[in-house]
Design a protein around this motif. Structure first.
Motif, short mmCIF file in Angstrom:
data_model
loop_
_atom_site.label_atom_id
_atom_site.label_comp_id
_atom_site.label_asym_id
_atom_site.label_seq_id
_atom_site.Cartn_x
_atom_site.Cartn_y
_atom_site.Cartn_z
N THR A 40 0.94 -1.20 0.08
CA THR A 40 -0.02 -0.09 0.05
C THR A 40 0.89 1.33 0.10
O THR A 40 1.53 1.54 0.98
CB THR A 40 -0.95 0.20 1.08
N THR A 43 -1.97 6.94 0.84
CA THR A 43 -3.48 7.33 0.82
C THR A 43 -3.34 7.95 -0.97
O THR A 43 -2.58 8.34 -1.67
CB THR A 43 -4.07 8.80 1.32
N GLY A 44 -4.78 7.76 -1.54
CA GLY A 44 -4.92 8.27 -2.88
C GLY A 44 -5.96 7.17 -3.70
O GLY A 44 -6.75 6.13 -3.00
N HIS A 45 -6.20 7.46 -4.77
CA HIS A 45 -7.04 6.79 -5.66
C HIS A 45 -6.26 6.02 -6.76
O HIS A 45 -5.37 6.86 -7.43
CB HIS A 45 -7.97 7.84 -6.54
N ASP A 63 -9.57 3.21 -3.53
CA ASP A 63 -9.33 4.28 -2.80
C ASP A 63 -8.85 4.05 -1.47
O ASP A 63 -9.81 3.62 -0.50
CB ASP A 63 -10.90 5.11 -2.78
N VAL A 64 -7.65 4.39 -1.05
CA VAL A 64 -6.92 4.35 0.10
C VAL A 64 -6.81 5.61 0.96
O VAL A 64 -6.46 6.69 0.64
CB VAL A 64 -5.45 3.86 -0.24
N GLU A 65 -7.53 5.65 2.14
CA GLU A 65 -7.47 6.63 3.19
C GLU A 65 -6.47 6.85 3.92
O GLU A 65 -6.39 7.72 4.86
CB GLU A 65 -8.96 6.89 3.51
N SER A 66 -5.52 5.52 4.08
CA SER A 66 -4.54 5.61 5.12
C SER A 66 -3.55 4.46 4.59
O SER A 66 -3.92 3.98 3.61
CB SER A 66 -4.93 4.98 6.43
N LYS A 67 -2.42 4.41 5.31
CA LYS A 67 -1.58 3.27 4.60
C LYS A 67 -1.85 1.86 5.18
O LYS A 67 -1.41 0.97 4.93
CB LYS A 67 -0.28 3.76 5.33
N ILE A 70 -5.94 -2.60 2.03
CA ILE A 70 -7.30 -2.65 1.84
C ILE A 70 -7.46 -3.69 0.73
O ILE A 70 -6.70 -3.99 -0.13
CB ILE A 70 -7.56 -1.35 0.83
#
Length: 107
Positions: A40, A43-45, A63-67, A70
């Motif tokens: 990972t 964050t990001g798309h 869509d990752v909101e933290s490290k 996912i």
């Protein structure tokens, strides 16, 4: 990021499919269970592309909101039809290798 890759018709896991993430360096391959794990990046798309020779390619969005790790939706690869028919401007007909799809191209 992690996920699984399956054969679209048989639902069997696909081993050695190549997985890339747009904008990131490197490629990972799926294991015998069809699983891949991509570090990972933060964050990001992210657009994830899964491909294997003889199959259509598939893309998934993460869509990752933290490290944190996912899970990506499973990817189902459809095998390409081995039957090839050359059709020129005069038109023609193509029947799939299984015989269940017939396409007619008018002139």
């Amino acid at each position: 990021m992690h996920g699984f890759v399956f054969h679209a018709l048989s639902k069997v896991p696909i081993q050695n499919a190549q997985v890339t993430v747009q904008g990131l360096a490197g490629t990972v391959v799926t294991n015998a269970q069809g699983k891949f794990t991509f570090p990972t990046p933060g964050t990001g798309h992210f657009i994830i592309t899964v491909k294997k020779e003889g199959f259509t390619k598939v893309q998934r969005i993460a869509d990752v909101e933290s490290k944190l790790d996912i899970a990506v939706d499973p990817a189902f690869l459809t095998p390409l039809d081995a039957q090839v028919t050359c059709i020129d401007s005069s038109g023609g007909m193509h029947t799939s290798s299984t015989g269940d799809v017939v396409l007619t191209f008018p002139p």
